[in-house]
Design a protein around this motif. Sequence first.
Motif, PDB file in Angstrom:
ATOM      1  N   GLN A  10      -3.099   6.021  -2.993  1.00  0.00           N
ATOM      2  CA  GLN A  10      -4.100   7.023  -3.386  1.00  0.00           C
ATOM      3  C   GLN A  10      -3.619   8.433  -3.052  1.00  0.00           C
ATOM      4  OE1 GLN A  10      -7.826   5.893  -1.713  1.00  0.00           O
ATOM      5  NE2 GLN A  10      -8.898   7.678  -2.519  1.00  0.00           N
ATOM      6  N   GLU A  16      -2.862  11.535  -5.422  1.00  0.00           N
ATOM      7  CA  GLU A  16      -3.530  12.830  -5.271  1.00  0.00           C
ATOM      8  C   GLU A  16      -2.534  13.962  -5.129  1.00  0.00           C
ATOM      9  OE1 GLU A  16      -6.564  13.051  -2.129  1.00  0.00           O
ATOM     10  OE2 GLU A  16      -7.640  11.524  -3.295  1.00  0.00           O
ATOM     11  N   GLU A  30      -3.054   0.913   0.220  1.00  0.00           N
ATOM     12  CA  GLU A  30      -3.980   1.522  -0.741  1.00  0.00           C
ATOM     13  C   GLU A  30      -4.066   3.025  -0.531  1.00  0.00           C
ATOM     14  OE1 GLU A  30      -7.921  -0.156  -0.626  1.00  0.00           O
ATOM     15  OE2 GLU A  30      -7.249  -1.862  -1.843  1.00  0.00           O
TER      16      GLU A  30
END
Lengths: 257, 161
Positions: B88, B92, B84
């Motif tokens: 992420q 980003e 995860e």
Amino acid sequence: MASNTSQGSEGGLALDPMHQFEISRIIPIKFGGIDASFTNSSLWMVLTVIAVSALLLLGTKRIVPSRLQSVGEMIYEFISNMVRDTMGDEGRKFFPFILTLFCFILGANMLGLFALPVLLHPFTVTSHIIVTFALAALVWVGATVYGFYKHGLGYLKLFAPSGTPPIMLPLLVPIEVISYLSRPVSLSVRLFANMMAGHTMLKVFATFVVALGWFGVIPLAVMVGFTGLEVLIAFLQAFVFAILSCMYINDALHPSH
Amino acid sequence: MPQLIVADFLPQLIWLAITFGALYFIISRLAIPKIGSVIEQRHGRIAADVAEASRLKEDTEKAIETYEAALAEARASAHVIVSENRAQMTAEINKEAAALDERLAKKLAEAEVSIAKTRDAAMAQVTGIAQDTTEAIVTELLGKKPAKAAISSAVSSAAKG
């Protein structure tokens, strides 16, 4: 038989090997015409009871046994297993009797070997046919009475084993009856003869030790070996007497096996 | 043989009955309960200890099972968290990279515009400077000021040439 001694060549020692079996009255007791004297035999019977009781009762009651305790427990478990193996669970009620029988005979046999020669004249209770016959008769009569009490006339099936062809019965039944009747004789004579023979032999060799002077070392060494053998026989005869008693009582419990 | 003296039979039998009876009483009433209870107690103790040991063993096995299950769960959740996080962070990073690119492109465009402006301005001034210089040189050479129009046409033709 001759109890007048055959004198030895040296020092007038009583060399009659049968002398050790003589009964001497220590305290003469008479009830009317009945002779109930306390004899040397009685003394050794009492000593046997004391020795066996001490062995079985003086042990500790620990979970991890002391030495004396484990001897008592070994005898207990030995006879307990014997009773269970030969008679099954029904034979449990005879366990105290068999244990007493075994301990009494073993104690008497052993004490006859480990006597204190100066303080006490050694004597073996079980070297007398009347004593062994009384014990054997107790077992035999007891088993027979119990067999008839439990099974009635069905106890007679003992003499005709199941599965026997009828044509064999006239031959087999007399053989079985004779073997049954000879049980107390064989039981008592086996023990008595073993004890008497062993002690007589030890006494004969003991006279050789004295008679041969320095060469007496040789019969002395033989005696040491024989004494070890006698210890074995003392145990073995007690065992044989106990296990045969178990088997005879088992016949009374289960006549048609 | 002393064993066959009938007169000695009765005292032996009587004392045999007494002593054997006494021993039977002692053994059946005292010795057997005593030894039997110890043996039974020991068997009970051993059985209880064995049961306790097997219960403890079961407990241990259960604890190990729980531990292994927890460990596997933790490992799985750690794996999930890691992936995860990675997703992420990648997102980003991509976003930031895109923003940076955009900003850079804007700045580049702005810079280009300002460069063009400055160049134009500079170029405009170059013409003025050339006219001024030409005027000054011509004034110095001829002693009189040339006409403005002549200068500017001369400069622009020279710049073209």
